[in-house]
Design an enzyme around this catalytic site. Structure first.
Site, mmCIF file in Angstrom:
data_model
loop_
_atom_site.group_PDB
_atom_site.id
_atom_site.type_symbol
_atom_site.label_atom_id
_atom_site.label_comp_id
_atom_site.label_asym_id
_atom_site.label_seq_id
_atom_site.Cartn_x
_atom_site.Cartn_y
_atom_site.Cartn_z
ATOM 1 N N THR A 261 25.673 36.358 -7.847
ATOM 2 C CA THR A 261 25.250 36.512 -9.236
ATOM 3 C C THR A 261 24.987 37.990 -9.477
ATOM 4 O O THR A 261 24.461 38.673 -8.596
ATOM 5 C CB THR A 261 23.936 35.725 -9.464
ATOM 6 O OG1 THR A 261 24.200 34.343 -9.221
ATOM 7 C CG2 THR A 261 23.392 35.871 -10.859
ATOM 8 N N ARG B 122 21.254 23.576 -17.795
ATOM 9 C CA ARG B 122 20.371 24.480 -17.033
ATOM 10 C C ARG B 122 18.933 24.021 -17.211
ATOM 11 O O ARG B 122 18.339 24.156 -18.280
ATOM 12 C CB ARG B 122 20.584 25.923 -17.495
ATOM 13 C CG ARG B 122 22.047 26.331 -17.322
ATOM 14 C CD ARG B 122 22.256 27.786 -17.543
ATOM 15 N NE ARG B 122 21.718 28.555 -16.443
ATOM 16 C CZ ARG B 122 21.205 29.762 -16.565
ATOM 17 N NH1 ARG B 122 21.137 30.336 -17.745
ATOM 18 N NH2 ARG B 122 20.766 30.401 -15.523
ATOM 19 N N THR C 96 19.700 24.481 -11.741
ATOM 20 C CA THR C 96 18.368 25.016 -12.068
ATOM 21 C C THR C 96 18.433 26.416 -12.687
ATOM 22 O O THR C 96 19.313 27.208 -12.364
ATOM 23 C CB THR C 96 17.453 25.046 -10.822
ATOM 24 O OG1 THR C 96 16.218 25.701 -11.176
ATOM 25 C CG2 THR C 96 18.067 25.802 -9.664
ATOM 26 N N THR D 91 34.016 49.366 -15.008
ATOM 27 C CA THR D 91 33.427 50.713 -15.028
ATOM 28 C C THR D 91 34.037 51.628 -13.973
ATOM 29 O O THR D 91 34.210 52.822 -14.202
ATOM 30 C CB THR D 91 31.896 50.607 -14.784
ATOM 31 O OG1 THR D 91 31.343 49.882 -15.867
ATOM 32 C CG2 THR D 91 31.237 51.968 -14.716
ATOM 33 N N CYS E 172 16.137 28.494 -12.085
ATOM 34 C CA CYS E 172 15.531 29.394 -11.085
ATOM 35 C C CYS E 172 16.624 30.160 -10.360
ATOM 36 O O CYS E 172 17.690 29.608 -10.081
ATOM 37 C CB CYS E 172 14.751 28.589 -10.052
ATOM 38 S SG CYS E 172 13.314 27.784 -10.723
HETATM 39 N N1 ASP Z 1 31.144 46.337 -18.787
HETATM 40 C C1 ASP Z 1 31.633 46.680 -17.477
HETATM 41 C C2 ASP Z 1 32.580 45.587 -17.017
HETATM 42 O O1 ASP Z 1 32.124 44.555 -16.631
HETATM 43 C C3 ASP Z 1 30.492 46.847 -16.533
HETATM 44 C C4 ASP Z 1 30.865 47.260 -15.125
HETATM 45 O O2 ASP Z 1 31.992 47.292 -14.715
HETATM 46 O O3 ASP Z 1 29.925 47.559 -14.368
HETATM 47 O O4 ASP Z 1 33.767 45.773 -17.067
#
Ligand code: ASP
Length: 344
Positions: free
Chosen positions: A167, A247, A278, A14, A280
């Site tokens: 994550t 998982r 997990t 993005t 979680c």
């Molecule tokens: N769909 C985009 C990507 O992973 C999302 C982003 O960059 O925030 O390239």
């Protein structure tokens, strides 16, 4: 000290996207557009070069081949630069960060991965700040000239996270990443405050030992109440699979019924490596706390401890890519090799 030399590897995401005039959907665009929108970069007294993907991609299209291209860009230029900034889409950033952390053996320079939630051309973009902060972290050196960060990390908004502990946690919050089982490596506010205890401290100056091969003959299986025995057996018998990220619930628990344990044990006995991770977001597998986890351990399933799903999956692909046998992959999966899990 000399001016910091930084290499930017632009993969897409993005941060560099523009709107397609016809469909209004965001699509990746080239690096010059991105840099034109961040004139402030020139205020940093750094030597900056770049390598870009042709074409840049949405990170949902990320593949092993792209990890190899990134690792190759860093390895081929390792001695020429003080630090590396990888611009990447957020969707699979945590997988890439994990993969690179395993690929770049002996890494002792910063590899800072960042991107943004809003494209760089938008008024409220988070991309400008993320890019500039990532460059500053990639350039940060201690008084003796050694790099402050000597590992693969994700910089996003207010935090620097260990790459293989991260994550993606939000599809729209600017603080899109988190390490649920590891402290932040730095907090970004008025200044950049590093947590020296959390940062990895590998020896400096060793030659980089990159590994480019992955074997992605792996799948993941999510447990849920109602999972059918024949479907599970079918998944575990998928032709060609070498490994499974299982998982599980809570502290690593699965059903205690015979059909479940038998299916898992038979797969392990056939040579499929299974790691218990997990579902979680926070906490660790505790293989002997409840019967459900204990049975899995007895069946030969490796405890993933507090590893993330992304790190477990890429670590398995990496270990199989090294050509190691079932026994060695099983052993190394349960041992930290790049700071991805807490040692027992
Ligand atoms: N769909 C985009 C990507 O992973 C999302 C982003 O960059 O925030 O390239």
């Amino acid at each position: 000290m000399t001016r910091p030399r930084i290499l930017i590897v632009y993969t897409g995401g993005t941060i560099g996207m523009i709107e397609d005039p016809a469909t209004k959907a965001l699509k990746p665009f080239d690096f010059s557009h991105l840099m034109d929108n961040v004139p402030k970069v020139k205020m940093l007294d750094y030597e900056i070069d770049n390598i870009q993907f042709h074409p840049p991609i949405d990170s949902s299209d990320m593949d092993v081949r792209h990890w190899q291209m990134m690792a190759r860009s860093i390895a081929d230029n390792y001695d020429r630069y003080d630090g590396f900034v990888v611009l990447h889409g957020t969707d699979t950033m945590a997988y890439t960060a994990s993969a690179l952390s395993f690929m770049l053996g002996n890494l002792s320079k910063p590899v800072i991965i960042t991107g943004s939630q809003l494209p760089i051309g938008e008024v409220r973009t988070d991309g400008e700040e993320n890019l500039i902060t990532a460059l500053q972290i990639a350039a940060a050196r201690d008084e003796d000239g050694s790099p402050v960060v000597r590992e693969v990390a994700i910089l996003f908004e207010n935090y620097l996270w260990r790459g293989n502990r991260s994550t993606k946690r939000s599809a729209d919050n600017f603080n899109a990443f988190k390490s649920n089982n590891y402290p932040e490596l730095a907090k970004i506010g008025l200044g950049i405050t590093y947590d020296r205890d959390a940062l990895s401290k590998p020896a400096i100056g060793l030659p980089l030992e990159p590994h480019f091969d992955f074997d992605s003959s792996v799948i993941s299986i999510d447990l849920f109440p109602g999972l059918k025995a024949d479907i599970l057996r079918h998944q575990l018998a998928t032709p060609g699979i070498k490994g499974v990220v299982l998982r599980t619930y809570g502290a690593g628990n699965g059903p205690t019924q015979k059909w479940f344990i038998d299916a898992v044990r038979e797969a392990v006995d056939r040579g499929v490596v299974i790691i218990n991770v997990t579902q979680c977001v926070n906490g660790s597998v505790q293989p002997h706390r409840y019967m459900g986890a204990d049975y899995l351990a007895a069946a030969g399933v490796v405890s993933g401890q507090d590893i993330t799903f992304e790190a477990a999956l890429t670590k398995m692909m990496y270990l199989f890519g090294l050509g190691l046998d079932h026994k060695e992959v099983t052993r190394l999966l349960g041992t930290p090799i790049a700071g991805e899990m807490t040692a027992n």
